[in-house]
Scaffold this motif. Sequence first.
Motif, mmCIF file in Angstrom:
data_model
loop_
_atom_site.group_PDB
_atom_site.id
_atom_site.type_symbol
_atom_site.label_atom_id
_atom_site.label_comp_id
_atom_site.label_asym_id
_atom_site.label_seq_id
_atom_site.Cartn_x
_atom_site.Cartn_y
_atom_site.Cartn_z
ATOM 1 N N GLU A 43 0.792 -1.221 0.000
ATOM 2 C CA GLU A 43 0.000 0.000 0.000
ATOM 3 C C GLU A 43 0.825 1.272 0.000
ATOM 4 N N LEU A 44 2.153 1.126 0.037
ATOM 5 C CA LEU A 44 2.991 2.299 0.205
ATOM 6 C C LEU A 44 3.298 2.955 -1.129
ATOM 7 N N TRP A 45 2.796 4.174 -1.303
ATOM 8 C CA TRP A 45 3.035 4.938 -2.530
ATOM 9 C C TRP A 45 4.255 5.819 -2.277
ATOM 10 N N LEU A 46 5.406 5.264 -2.584
ATOM 11 C CA LEU A 46 6.676 5.960 -2.350
ATOM 12 C C LEU A 46 7.536 5.807 -3.577
ATOM 13 N N ARG A 47 7.871 6.913 -4.176
ATOM 14 C CA ARG A 47 8.534 6.916 -5.475
ATOM 15 C C ARG A 47 9.806 6.079 -5.475
ATOM 16 N N ARG A 48 10.686 6.306 -4.507
ATOM 17 C CA ARG A 48 11.972 5.580 -4.474
ATOM 18 C C ARG A 48 11.743 4.081 -4.445
ATOM 19 N N ARG A 49 10.724 3.690 -3.779
ATOM 20 C CA ARG A 49 10.427 2.269 -3.648
ATOM 21 C C ARG A 49 9.847 1.712 -4.946
ATOM 22 N N LEU A 50 8.957 2.436 -5.572
ATOM 23 C CA LEU A 50 8.273 1.942 -6.772
ATOM 24 C C LEU A 50 9.153 1.960 -8.008
ATOM 25 N N GLU A 51 10.288 2.619 -7.941
ATOM 26 C CA GLU A 51 11.233 2.598 -9.058
ATOM 27 C C GLU A 51 12.095 1.339 -9.057
ATOM 28 N N GLN A 52 11.992 0.549 -7.996
ATOM 29 C CA GLN A 52 12.835 -0.634 -7.868
ATOM 30 C C GLN A 52 12.103 -1.899 -8.292
ATOM 31 N N MET A 53 12.761 -2.719 -9.117
ATOM 32 C CA MET A 53 12.150 -3.967 -9.577
ATOM 33 C C MET A 53 11.774 -4.872 -8.417
ATOM 34 N N SER A 54 12.604 -4.896 -7.389
ATOM 35 C CA SER A 54 12.400 -5.811 -6.272
ATOM 36 C C SER A 54 11.125 -5.511 -5.482
ATOM 37 N N THR A 55 10.554 -4.345 -5.667
ATOM 38 C CA THR A 55 9.324 -3.971 -4.959
ATOM 39 C C THR A 55 8.117 -4.760 -5.459
ATOM 40 N N TYR A 56 8.159 -5.176 -6.698
ATOM 41 C CA TYR A 56 6.989 -5.736 -7.357
ATOM 42 C C TYR A 56 6.876 -7.244 -7.139
ATOM 43 N N ASP A 57 5.632 -7.687 -7.004
ATOM 44 C CA ASP A 57 5.351 -9.072 -6.647
ATOM 45 C C ASP A 57 5.054 -9.956 -7.851
ATOM 46 N N SER A 58 4.519 -9.374 -8.913
ATOM 47 C CA SER A 58 4.144 -10.162 -10.090
ATOM 48 C C SER A 58 4.560 -9.413 -11.345
ATOM 49 N N TRP A 59 4.897 -10.192 -12.377
ATOM 50 C CA TRP A 59 5.345 -9.623 -13.643
ATOM 51 C C TRP A 59 4.654 -10.329 -14.797
ATOM 52 N N GLY A 60 4.443 -9.552 -15.870
ATOM 53 C CA GLY A 60 3.992 -10.159 -17.107
ATOM 54 C C GLY A 60 5.170 -10.715 -17.888
ATOM 55 N N GLN A 61 4.871 -11.282 -19.032
ATOM 56 C CA GLN A 61 5.900 -11.920 -19.851
ATOM 57 C C GLN A 61 6.611 -10.918 -20.767
ATOM 58 N N GLY A 62 6.056 -9.731 -20.908
ATOM 59 C CA GLY A 62 6.670 -8.706 -21.730
ATOM 60 C C GLY A 62 6.128 -8.661 -23.143
ATOM 61 N N THR A 63 6.210 -7.484 -23.748
ATOM 62 C CA THR A 63 5.817 -7.303 -25.140
ATOM 63 C C THR A 63 6.870 -6.423 -25.811
ATOM 64 N N GLN A 64 7.250 -6.810 -27.021
ATOM 65 C CA GLN A 64 8.342 -6.133 -27.726
ATOM 66 C C GLN A 64 7.831 -4.867 -28.412
ATOM 67 N N VAL A 65 8.557 -3.785 -28.213
ATOM 68 C CA VAL A 65 8.313 -2.534 -28.934
ATOM 69 C C VAL A 65 9.590 -2.189 -29.691
ATOM 70 N N THR A 66 9.444 -2.007 -30.988
ATOM 71 C CA THR A 66 10.589 -1.645 -31.820
ATOM 72 C C THR A 66 10.284 -0.343 -32.539
ATOM 73 N N VAL A 67 11.156 0.629 -32.369
ATOM 74 C CA VAL A 67 10.974 1.936 -32.999
ATOM 75 C C VAL A 67 12.061 2.097 -34.051
ATOM 76 N N SER A 68 11.631 2.249 -35.305
ATOM 77 C CA SER A 68 12.583 2.385 -36.401
ATOM 78 C C SER A 68 12.858 3.862 -36.682
ATOM 79 N N SER A 69 14.066 4.124 -37.103
ATOM 80 C CA SER A 69 14.469 5.520 -37.355
ATOM 81 C C SER A 69 14.165 5.924 -38.786
#
Length: 128
Positions: free
Chosen positions: A102-128
């Motif tokens: 429940e803690l809304w603290l910026r320093r904490r939420l910027e850290q990967m270790s704070t999070y309990d669950s993750w998705g599998q990811g989706t690729q984004v590719t930006v061409s120049s």
Amino acid sequence: QVQLVESGGGLVQAGGSLRLACTASGRTFSSVIMGWFRQAPGREREFVGAISRSGISTFYADSVKGRFTISRDNAKNMVYLQMGSLKPEDTAVYYCAAELGELWLRRRLEQMSTYDSWGQGTQVTVSS
């Protein structure tokens, strides 16, 4: 626990826009703080932004501030990452993540270790 599935990735030209979605299941979604991270090839996973449980509060990494917007729809169990003015350096796999505390603290939420669950990811590719 929360199960997360990202969608919406793809190939886009520089200057374009893309919206990613993350669908959650397994827990009352409105009780979960959500974050977005990304990982480019050869680099560590980095914080993109986070949104509070109600959706009222958000904050972003400096690299995306003013270009990306996070929103959520608790009725649909979904969180979104709207990306605009995309640059080639935004190319990465994008992940959504759930924080069950429940803690809304910026320093904490910027850290990967704070999070309990993750998705599998989706690729984004930006061409120049």
